[in-house]
Write a protein that holds these residues in place. Structure first.
Motif, PDB file in Angstrom:
ATOM      1  N   ALA A   1       0.813  -1.226   0.000  1.00  0.00           N
ATOM      2  CA  ALA A   1       0.000   0.000   0.000  1.00  0.00           C
ATOM      3  C   ALA A   1       0.841   1.268   0.000  1.00  0.00           C
ATOM      4  O   ALA A   1       0.299   2.370   0.036  1.00  0.00           O
TER       5      ALA A   1
ATOM      6  N   GLY B   1      -5.320  -3.090 -16.254  1.00  0.00           N
ATOM      7  CA  GLY B   1      -4.608  -2.997 -17.531  1.00  0.00           C
ATOM      8  C   GLY B   1      -3.238  -2.388 -17.296  1.00  0.00           C
ATOM      9  O   GLY B   1      -2.599  -2.645 -16.269  1.00  0.00           O
TER      10      GLY B   1
ATOM     11  N   ILE C   1       5.435  -8.422  -7.616  1.00  0.00           N
ATOM     12  CA  ILE C   1       6.673  -8.028  -8.291  1.00  0.00           C
ATOM     13  C   ILE C   1       6.704  -8.651  -9.687  1.00  0.00           C
ATOM     14  O   ILE C   1       5.961  -9.594  -9.982  1.00  0.00           O
TER      15      ILE C   1
ATOM     16  N   ASP D   1       7.434  -7.860   5.109  1.00  0.00           N
ATOM     17  CA  ASP D   1       8.099  -8.344   3.898  1.00  0.00           C
ATOM     18  C   ASP D   1       7.517  -9.714   3.577  1.00  0.00           C
ATOM     19  O   ASP D   1       7.755 -10.687   4.291  1.00  0.00           O
TER      20      ASP D   1
ATOM     21  N   SER E   1       2.918   2.917 -12.826  1.00  0.00           N
ATOM     22  CA  SER E   1       3.460   2.593 -11.496  1.00  0.00           C
ATOM     23  C   SER E   1       4.899   2.118 -11.683  1.00  0.00           C
ATOM     24  O   SER E   1       5.366   1.985 -12.816  1.00  0.00           O
ATOM     25  N   ASN E   2       5.566   1.797 -10.565  1.00  0.00           N
ATOM     26  CA  ASN E   2       6.952   1.296 -10.664  1.00  0.00           C
ATOM     27  C   ASN E   2       7.010   0.025 -11.508  1.00  0.00           C
ATOM     28  O   ASN E   2       7.984  -0.228 -12.218  1.00  0.00           O
TER      29      ASN E   2
ATOM     30  N   TYR F   1       5.905 -14.049 -13.935  1.00  0.00           N
ATOM     31  CA  TYR F   1       4.779 -13.136 -13.661  1.00  0.00           C
ATOM     32  C   TYR F   1       3.499 -13.690 -14.286  1.00  0.00           C
ATOM     33  O   TYR F   1       2.451 -13.756 -13.644  1.00  0.00           O
TER      34      TYR F   1
ATOM     35  N   THR G   1       2.667   2.482  -2.393  1.00  0.00           N
ATOM     36  CA  THR G   1       2.833   3.131  -3.701  1.00  0.00           C
ATOM     37  C   THR G   1       1.874   2.505  -4.708  1.00  0.00           C
ATOM     38  O   THR G   1       1.186   1.519  -4.402  1.00  0.00           O
TER      39      THR G   1
ATOM     40  N   VAL H   1       5.994 -14.135  -3.876  1.00  0.00           N
ATOM     41  CA  VAL H   1       5.224 -12.938  -3.479  1.00  0.00           C
ATOM     42  C   VAL H   1       3.837 -12.957  -4.126  1.00  0.00           C
ATOM     43  O   VAL H   1       2.819 -12.770  -3.460  1.00  0.00           O
TER      44      VAL H   1
ATOM     45  N   ILE I   1      -5.351  -8.900  -6.674  1.00  0.00           N
ATOM     46  CA  ILE I   1      -4.993  -8.086  -7.840  1.00  0.00           C
ATOM     47  C   ILE I   1      -4.304  -8.988  -8.860  1.00  0.00           C
ATOM     48  O   ILE I   1      -3.153  -9.399  -8.692  1.00  0.00           O
ATOM     49  N   ALA I   2      -5.064  -9.302  -9.887  1.00  0.00           N
ATOM     50  CA  ALA I   2      -4.597 -10.174 -10.968  1.00  0.00           C
ATOM     51  C   ALA I   2      -3.919  -9.304 -12.028  1.00  0.00           C
ATOM     52  O   ALA I   2      -3.223  -8.335 -11.682  1.00  0.00           O
ATOM     53  N   SER I   3      -4.130  -9.596 -13.295  1.00  0.00           N
ATOM     54  CA  SER I   3      -3.427  -8.869 -14.369  1.00  0.00           C
ATOM     55  C   SER I   3      -4.050  -9.258 -15.705  1.00  0.00           C
ATOM     56  O   SER I   3      -4.753 -10.273 -15.799  1.00  0.00           O
TER      57      SER I   3
ATOM     58  N   GLN J   1       8.168 -11.824   1.432  1.00  0.00           N
ATOM     59  CA  GLN J   1       9.093 -12.896   1.029  1.00  0.00           C
ATOM     60  C   GLN J   1       9.420 -13.802   2.218  1.00  0.00           C
ATOM     61  O   GLN J   1       9.945 -14.891   2.049  1.00  0.00           O
TER      62      GLN J   1
ATOM     63  N   SER K   1       8.166  -0.973   2.411  1.00  0.00           N
ATOM     64  CA  SER K   1       8.793   0.359   2.359  1.00  0.00           C
ATOM     65  C   SER K   1       7.978   1.353   3.187  1.00  0.00           C
ATOM     66  O   SER K   1       6.874   1.030   3.628  1.00  0.00           O
TER      67      SER K   1
ATOM     68  N   ILE L   1      -0.726   0.970  -7.324  1.00  0.00           N
ATOM     69  CA  ILE L   1      -2.126   0.528  -7.281  1.00  0.00           C
ATOM     70  C   ILE L   1      -2.576   0.295  -5.834  1.00  0.00           C
ATOM     71  O   ILE L   1      -3.705   0.646  -5.463  1.00  0.00           O
TER      72      ILE L   1
HETATM   73  P1  NAP Z   1       4.441  -1.260  -7.705  1.00  0.00           P
HETATM   74  O1  NAP Z   1       4.310   0.210  -7.709  1.00  0.00           O
HETATM   75  O2  NAP Z   1       5.744  -1.906  -7.990  1.00  0.00           O
HETATM   76  O3  NAP Z   1       3.820  -1.799  -6.356  1.00  0.00           O
HETATM   77  C1  NAP Z   1       4.012  -3.108  -5.890  1.00  0.00           C
HETATM   78  C2  NAP Z   1       3.816  -3.106  -4.402  1.00  0.00           C
HETATM   79  O4  NAP Z   1       4.073  -4.417  -3.870  1.00  0.00           O
HETATM   80  C3  NAP Z   1       4.801  -2.159  -3.704  1.00  0.00           C
HETATM   81  O5  NAP Z   1       4.153  -1.578  -2.608  1.00  0.00           O
HETATM   82  C4  NAP Z   1       5.871  -3.110  -3.253  1.00  0.00           C
HETATM   83  O6  NAP Z   1       6.666  -2.620  -2.218  1.00  0.00           O
HETATM   84  C5  NAP Z   1       5.015  -4.269  -2.803  1.00  0.00           C
HETATM   85  N1  NAP Z   1       5.826  -5.459  -2.591  1.00  0.00           N
HETATM   86  C6  NAP Z   1       6.602  -6.097  -3.477  1.00  0.00           C
HETATM   87  N2  NAP Z   1       7.266  -7.103  -2.889  1.00  0.00           N
HETATM   88  C7  NAP Z   1       6.879  -7.103  -1.583  1.00  0.00           C
HETATM   89  C8  NAP Z   1       7.227  -7.879  -0.449  1.00  0.00           C
HETATM   90  N3  NAP Z   1       8.115  -8.868  -0.529  1.00  0.00           N
HETATM   91  N4  NAP Z   1       6.658  -7.580   0.727  1.00  0.00           N
HETATM   92  C9  NAP Z   1       5.763  -6.577   0.834  1.00  0.00           C
HETATM   93  N5  NAP Z   1       5.410  -5.787  -0.194  1.00  0.00           N
HETATM   94  C10 NAP Z   1       5.962  -6.053  -1.386  1.00  0.00           C
HETATM   95  O7  NAP Z   1       3.478  -1.848  -8.820  1.00  0.00           O
HETATM   96  P2  NAP Z   1       1.889  -1.783  -9.009  1.00  0.00           P
HETATM   97  O8  NAP Z   1       1.675  -1.672 -10.446  1.00  0.00           O
HETATM   98  O9  NAP Z   1       1.259  -0.805  -8.093  1.00  0.00           O
HETATM   99  O10 NAP Z   1       1.525  -3.264  -8.585  1.00  0.00           O
HETATM  100  C11 NAP Z   1       0.521  -3.583  -7.665  1.00  0.00           C
HETATM  101  C12 NAP Z   1      -0.144  -4.882  -8.099  1.00  0.00           C
HETATM  102  O11 NAP Z   1      -0.802  -4.670  -9.337  1.00  0.00           O
HETATM  103  C13 NAP Z   1       0.856  -6.022  -8.349  1.00  0.00           C
HETATM  104  O12 NAP Z   1       0.303  -7.234  -7.893  1.00  0.00           O
HETATM  105  C14 NAP Z   1       0.980  -6.015  -9.850  1.00  0.00           C
HETATM  106  O13 NAP Z   1       1.371  -7.252 -10.346  1.00  0.00           O
HETATM  107  C15 NAP Z   1      -0.428  -5.657 -10.246  1.00  0.00           C
HETATM  108  N6  NAP Z   1      -0.604  -5.158 -11.600  1.00  0.00           N
HETATM  109  C16 NAP Z   1       0.007  -4.015 -12.023  1.00  0.00           C
HETATM  110  C17 NAP Z   1      -0.215  -3.564 -13.316  1.00  0.00           C
HETATM  111  C18 NAP Z   1       0.380  -2.293 -13.861  1.00  0.00           C
HETATM  112  O14 NAP Z   1       0.228  -2.017 -15.055  1.00  0.00           O
HETATM  113  N7  NAP Z   1       1.057  -1.488 -13.086  1.00  0.00           N
HETATM  114  C19 NAP Z   1      -1.043  -4.274 -14.169  1.00  0.00           C
HETATM  115  C20 NAP Z   1      -1.646  -5.438 -13.700  1.00  0.00           C
HETATM  116  C21 NAP Z   1      -1.423  -5.866 -12.416  1.00  0.00           C
HETATM  117  P3  NAP Z   1       7.990  -1.745  -2.555  1.00  0.00           P
HETATM  118  O15 NAP Z   1       7.505  -0.390  -2.951  1.00  0.00           O
HETATM  119  O16 NAP Z   1       8.731  -1.791  -1.285  1.00  0.00           O
HETATM  120  O17 NAP Z   1       8.690  -2.448  -3.685  1.00  0.00           O
END
Ligand code: NAP
Length: 252
Positions: A17, A188, A94, A64, A192-193, A157, A19, A114, A142-144, A66, A42, A21
């Motif tokens: 939470a 979609g 991730i 964490d 984000s990171n 992934y 950063t 994860v 949260i799928a994809s 992991q 973080s 989504i």
């Molecule tokens: P993001 O900004 O990289 O956020 C991922 C989040 O997961 C961050 O808060 C990260 O923490 C946390 N995380 C990763 N490893 C972790 C661990 N070992 N323990 C605790 N927290 C952990 O990416 P996002 O796009 O918002 O992703 C959120 C979800 O949406 C993910 O499941 C991703 O697969 C999914 N998703 C994203 C997209 C897209 O286009 N962005 C599309 C489909 C699905 P840190 O900040 O510390 O790394």
């Protein structure tokens, strides 16, 4: 008259939470009235500040995912902070990018741990608490788009998110009659990171944009509404759905 989307009095745990989504979802749930436990590895200050500015309530929880066997502890700590949990949003995830021919075992294991393993065991610990107390509850995974499609260069992934779609349906079937609704959102292409590398590559960026009917990348706030819906009374008859929120990508 109370809105069926109102989450006042509910408690929600959102992983990842700090950063992206997860932050967007945490803010949306808090705006709908839920008390949110914002969990992440973080610093969570930014999310807490956004929720406070919006007049909501949130508590930070450092985790964490992991770490082996951490799930029951995360649920117990979240409940110690906010009381019995009504809503779990399994958002933390991730991604690792490499050609399938070169994909490493560590990039496989870390992503599966994860995105799939931690998600399952958090859902299990959350559900155990709810079932023991006879409490109805909501799980939003949260799928994809890669729960439906193959993609390229992201073998672990795609495996994790396709697995998560199956897991969402299995848990929905097992737990519907225990009062737990399990559903997923398939975002979609969201800024984000996670997608930084794609947006930094002009060719991939252009190819992706050209296929999105909405004509833009999504923002974390675009995902919040679907999460509020699935967490609310309005979604009482939703079980095992995987809802795309993708600017029309899958419709193309
Ligand atoms: P993001 O900004 O990289 O956020 C991922 C989040 O997961 C961050 O808060 C990260 O923490 C946390 N995380 C990763 N490893 C972790 C661990 N070992 N323990 C605790 N927290 C952990 O990416 P996002 O796009 O918002 O992703 C959120 C979800 O949406 C993910 O499941 C991703 O697969 C999914 N998703 C994203 C997209 C897209 O286009 N962005 C599309 C489909 C699905 P840190 O900040 O510390 O790394």
């Amino acid at each position: 008259m109370a809105s069926p989307f109102d989450l006042t009095g509910r408690t929600a745990l959102v992983t990842g939470a700090n950063t992206g989504i997860g932050q967007g979802i945490a803010l949306a749930l808090a705006q709908a009235g839920a008390t949110v436990v914002a969990a992440g590895r973080s610093d969570l200050t930014e999310t807490l500040a956004l929720i406070a500015e919006a007049g909501g309530t949130a508590r930070p929880l450092k985790v964490d995912l992991q770490e082996q066997g951490i799930a029951p502890r995360v649920i117990a700590q979240a409940e110690a902070l906010a009381g019995p949990l009504d809503i779990l949003v399994n958002n933390a995830g991730i991604i690792r990018r490499a050609d399938a021919l070169d994909f490493s075992e560590s990039d496989w294991d870390e992503v599966i741990n994860v995105n799939l393993k931690a998600t399952f065991f958090l859902a299990q610990a959350f559900a155990k608490s709810a079932v023991a107390a006879g409490r109805g509850a909501r799980i939003v995974n949260i799928a994809s788009l890669l729960s439906f499609q193959g993609g390229i260069r992201v073998a672990s992934y795609t495996a994790s998110k396709s697995g998560l779609a199956g897991l969402t349906k299995l848990l929905a079937c097992e737990w519907a009659q225990k009062g737990i609704n399990v559903n997923a959102i398939a975002p979609g292409y969201i800024e984000s990171n996670n997608t930084e590398a794609l947006r930094a590559d002009p060719d991939r960026n252009q190819a992706i944009l050209a296929r999105i009917p909405a004509g833009r990348w999504g923002k974390p706030s675009d995902i919040g509404g679907a999460a509020v819906f699935l967490a609310s009374d309005a979604a009482a008859y939703m079980h095992g759905a995987i809802i795309p929120v993708d600017g029309g990508w899958l419709a193309r």
